[in-house]
Design an enzyme around this catalytic site. Structure first.
Site, PDB file in Angstrom:
ATOM      1  N   LYS A  56       0.845  -1.208   0.000  1.00 33.65           N
ATOM      2  CA  LYS A  56       0.000   0.000   0.000  1.00 33.65           C
ATOM      3  C   LYS A  56       0.882   1.261   0.000  1.00 33.65           C
ATOM      4  CE  LYS A  56      -3.534  -2.330   2.814  1.00 33.65           C
ATOM      5  NZ  LYS A  56      -4.557  -2.679   1.853  1.00 33.65           N
ATOM      6  N   LEU A  57       1.947   1.240   0.812  1.00 27.11           N
ATOM      7  CA  LEU A  57       2.824   2.422   0.904  1.00 27.11           C
ATOM      8  C   LEU A  57       3.596   2.639  -0.397  1.00 27.11           C
ATOM      9  CD1 LEU A  57       4.073   1.836   4.560  1.00 27.11           C
ATOM     10  CD2 LEU A  57       2.676   3.763   3.783  1.00 27.11           C
ATOM     11  N   SER A  75      12.968 -11.403  21.653  1.00 22.83           N
ATOM     12  CA  SER A  75      12.712  -9.997  21.996  1.00 22.83           C
ATOM     13  C   SER A  75      11.297  -9.830  22.537  1.00 22.83           C
ATOM     14  CB  SER A  75      12.857  -9.099  20.775  1.00 22.83           C
ATOM     15  OG  SER A  75      14.116  -9.209  20.249  1.00 22.83           O
ATOM     16  N   HIS A 115       5.759   8.205  15.402  1.00 25.17           N
ATOM     17  CA  HIS A 115       5.330   6.807  15.527  1.00 25.17           C
ATOM     18  C   HIS A 115       3.813   6.706  15.351  1.00 25.17           C
ATOM     19  CE1 HIS A 115       8.966   5.378  18.162  1.00 25.17           C
ATOM     20  NE2 HIS A 115       9.340   6.073  17.111  1.00 25.17           N
ATOM     21  N   GLU A 149       3.495  -1.148  14.074  1.00 21.05           N
ATOM     22  CA  GLU A 149       4.079   0.136  14.454  1.00 21.05           C
ATOM     23  C   GLU A 149       4.816   0.701  13.241  1.00 21.05           C
ATOM     24  OE1 GLU A 149       6.628   1.615  18.153  1.00 21.05           O
ATOM     25  OE2 GLU A 149       7.883   0.800  16.565  1.00 21.05           O
ATOM     26  N   ALA A 167      19.401   7.986  15.129  1.00 16.91           N
ATOM     27  CA  ALA A 167      18.744   6.904  15.892  1.00 16.91           C
ATOM     28  C   ALA A 167      19.495   5.583  15.729  1.00 16.91           C
ATOM     29  CB  ALA A 167      17.298   6.750  15.440  1.00 16.91           C
TER      30      ALA A 167
HETATM   31  P1  0O2 Z   1      13.595  -2.110  18.480  1.00 19.53           P
HETATM   32  O1  0O2 Z   1      14.777  -3.000  18.578  1.00 19.53           O
HETATM   33  O2  0O2 Z   1      13.822  -0.951  17.546  1.00 19.53           O
HETATM   34  O3  0O2 Z   1      12.312  -2.816  18.205  1.00 19.53           O
HETATM   35  P2  0O2 Z   1       8.068   0.578  24.217  1.00 19.53           P
HETATM   36  O4  0O2 Z   1       9.344   1.370  24.274  1.00 19.53           O
HETATM   37  O5  0O2 Z   1       7.831  -0.057  22.859  1.00 19.53           O
HETATM   38  O6  0O2 Z   1       7.991  -0.290  25.372  1.00 19.53           O
HETATM   39  P3  0O2 Z   1       6.386   2.560  23.378  1.00 19.53           P
HETATM   40  O7  0O2 Z   1       5.772   3.740  24.082  1.00 19.53           O
HETATM   41  O8  0O2 Z   1       5.572   1.885  22.316  1.00 19.53           O
HETATM   42  O9  0O2 Z   1       6.859   1.507  24.433  1.00 19.53           O
HETATM   43  O10 0O2 Z   1       7.771   2.932  22.819  1.00 19.53           O
HETATM   44  P4  0O2 Z   1       8.239   4.057  21.874  1.00 19.53           P
HETATM   45  O11 0O2 Z   1       8.846   5.139  22.665  1.00 19.53           O
HETATM   46  O12 0O2 Z   1       7.157   4.397  20.914  1.00 19.53           O
HETATM   47  O13 0O2 Z   1       9.434   3.293  21.158  1.00 19.53           O
HETATM   48  C1  0O2 Z   1       9.275   2.176  20.371  1.00 19.53           C
HETATM   49  C2  0O2 Z   1      10.437   2.047  19.416  1.00 19.53           C
HETATM   50  O14 0O2 Z   1      10.897   3.348  19.009  1.00 19.53           O
HETATM   51  C3  0O2 Z   1      11.672   1.376  19.985  1.00 19.53           C
HETATM   52  O15 0O2 Z   1      11.540  -0.003  19.872  1.00 19.53           O
HETATM   53  C4  0O2 Z   1      12.783   1.930  19.079  1.00 19.53           C
HETATM   54  O16 0O2 Z   1      12.768   1.305  17.811  1.00 19.53           O
HETATM   55  C5  0O2 Z   1      12.314   3.361  18.869  1.00 19.53           C
HETATM   56  N1  0O2 Z   1      12.861   4.240  19.912  1.00 19.53           N
HETATM   57  C6  0O2 Z   1      12.194   4.799  20.934  1.00 19.53           C
HETATM   58  N2  0O2 Z   1      12.999   5.564  21.663  1.00 19.53           N
HETATM   59  C7  0O2 Z   1      14.224   5.494  21.103  1.00 19.53           C
HETATM   60  C8  0O2 Z   1      15.491   6.099  21.423  1.00 19.53           C
HETATM   61  O17 0O2 Z   1      15.646   6.838  22.383  1.00 19.53           O
HETATM   62  N3  0O2 Z   1      16.538   5.792  20.597  1.00 19.53           N
HETATM   63  C9  0O2 Z   1      16.398   4.973  19.523  1.00 19.53           C
HETATM   64  N4  0O2 Z   1      17.478   4.742  18.766  1.00 19.53           N
HETATM   65  N5  0O2 Z   1      15.216   4.376  19.213  1.00 19.53           N
HETATM   66  C10 0O2 Z   1      14.147   4.643  19.988  1.00 19.53           C
HETATM   67  P5  0O2 Z   1      12.338  -1.007  20.791  1.00 19.53           P
HETATM   68  O18 0O2 Z   1      11.440  -2.134  21.104  1.00 19.53           O
HETATM   69  O19 0O2 Z   1      12.933  -0.269  21.948  1.00 19.53           O
HETATM   70  O20 0O2 Z   1      13.526  -1.475  19.936  1.00 19.53           O
END
Ligand code: 0O2
Length: 241
Positions: free
Chosen positions: A62-63, A91, A162, A181, A193
């Site tokens: 779709k994207l 994970s 997000h 997501e 990032a």
């Molecule tokens: P991966 O390995 O990328 O999957 P959550 O943190 O998911 O428990 P929430 O509120 O859904 O709760 O999280 P948020 O803040 O939306 O972040 C989800 C994802 O965003 C993370 O997934 C990272 O991919 C990215 N992210 C968020 N904060 C940061 C940051 O400070 N630095 C970087 N580099 N990425 C970030 P995961 O599961 O942590 O990791």
């Protein structure tokens, strides 16, 4: 929780041994046969991945279509590139355990929004919001949550938009609504990032970055954000969309 980074080589049983027993599934008879538990959980989570993989294929197509359409009307693409991943069983277990949810496939489906993840990289900041609007305008994709880390960057400097979306995936005899997501950010935000993520995991003490390094990373993030704004201004001044 396991005090070390989980890698592909970490045995599932080792991860499960570190989980709080209160959130481990009850296998009946009160026995805590870890090997059986690890095998069953792995099987359930691998089976579940098929559905999330299908959802990623659906949304990616779709994207791509939206990107192509934009190209034909505006002679440029708002999407520079896209990548996707399905969270690995290990994970998933680590995240469920960290958040205090039951360590089961059912709980993963219910509580985790990011089992399927798509990352969209855009050339300019305004492209991020163009892509968001294109997604929101579709009636086959429901946007259920928006977190704008561009308008409100995280304390460490992380910037990205997000979206949690839900879309139907059709199988031979049933349909499943799957959550994905979507992270949307500029090339520059992605550069920061990706390196910050690597640094965090490769640090001497994984997950802990010394304060002075955090401050420097934050400064880099702010410089990058300023550069993104300047590039946007240059684009808006000299390019006719
Ligand atoms: P991966 O390995 O990328 O999957 P959550 O943190 O998911 O428990 P929430 O509120 O859904 O709760 O999280 P948020 O803040 O939306 O972040 C989800 C994802 O965003 C993370 O997934 C990272 O991919 C990215 N992210 C968020 N904060 C940061 C940051 O400070 N630095 C970087 N580099 N990425 C970030 P995961 O599961 O942590 O990791």
């Amino acid at each position: 929780m396991l005090n070390e980074k989980i890698t592909d080589k970490t045995p599932m049983i080792k991860i499960l041994q570190a989980v709080d027993p209160a959130i481990m599934p009850d296998f009946g008879g009160g026995d805590r046969d870890m090997t059986r538990m690890a095998q069953t959980l792995m099987q359930d989570l691998f089976a579940m991945q098929t559905i999330y993989r299908a959802a990623i294929k659906e949304i990616s197509t779709k994207l791509e279509i939206l990107n192509d359409e934009f190209q034909s009307t505006h002679q440029r693409n708002p999407i520079h590139n896209m990548s996707s991943r399905v969270k690995s069983p290990k994970s998933i277990v680590e995240k469920l355990s960290r958040k205090g949810f039951p360590v089961t496939a059912e709980a993963a489906r219910t509580y985790l929004d990011d089992i399927a993840g798509v990352r969209i990289i855009c050339p300019y900041i305004e492209d991020i919001y163009t892509v968001k609007a294109m997604i929101e305008a579709r009636d086959d994709i429901e946007v259920t949550r928006i977190t704008d880390y561009i308008e409100h960057p995280k304390d460490n400097g992380y910037r990205s938009l997000h979206l949690i979306v839900r879309l139907p995936v059709f199988f031979s005899d049933h349909k499943v609504l799957v959550r994905i997501e979507i992270q949307i950010r500029t090339i520059a935000m992605d550069f920061w990032a990706s390196l910050e993520h690597q640094l965090r995991y490769k640090a001497i003490e994984p997950g802990r970055i010394p304060e002075e390094v955090s401050a420097e990373l934050k400064e880099c993030a702010d410089t990058i954000a300023e550069t993104d704004r300047r590039m946007q201004d240059i684009h808006n001044t000299y390019v006719k969309d």
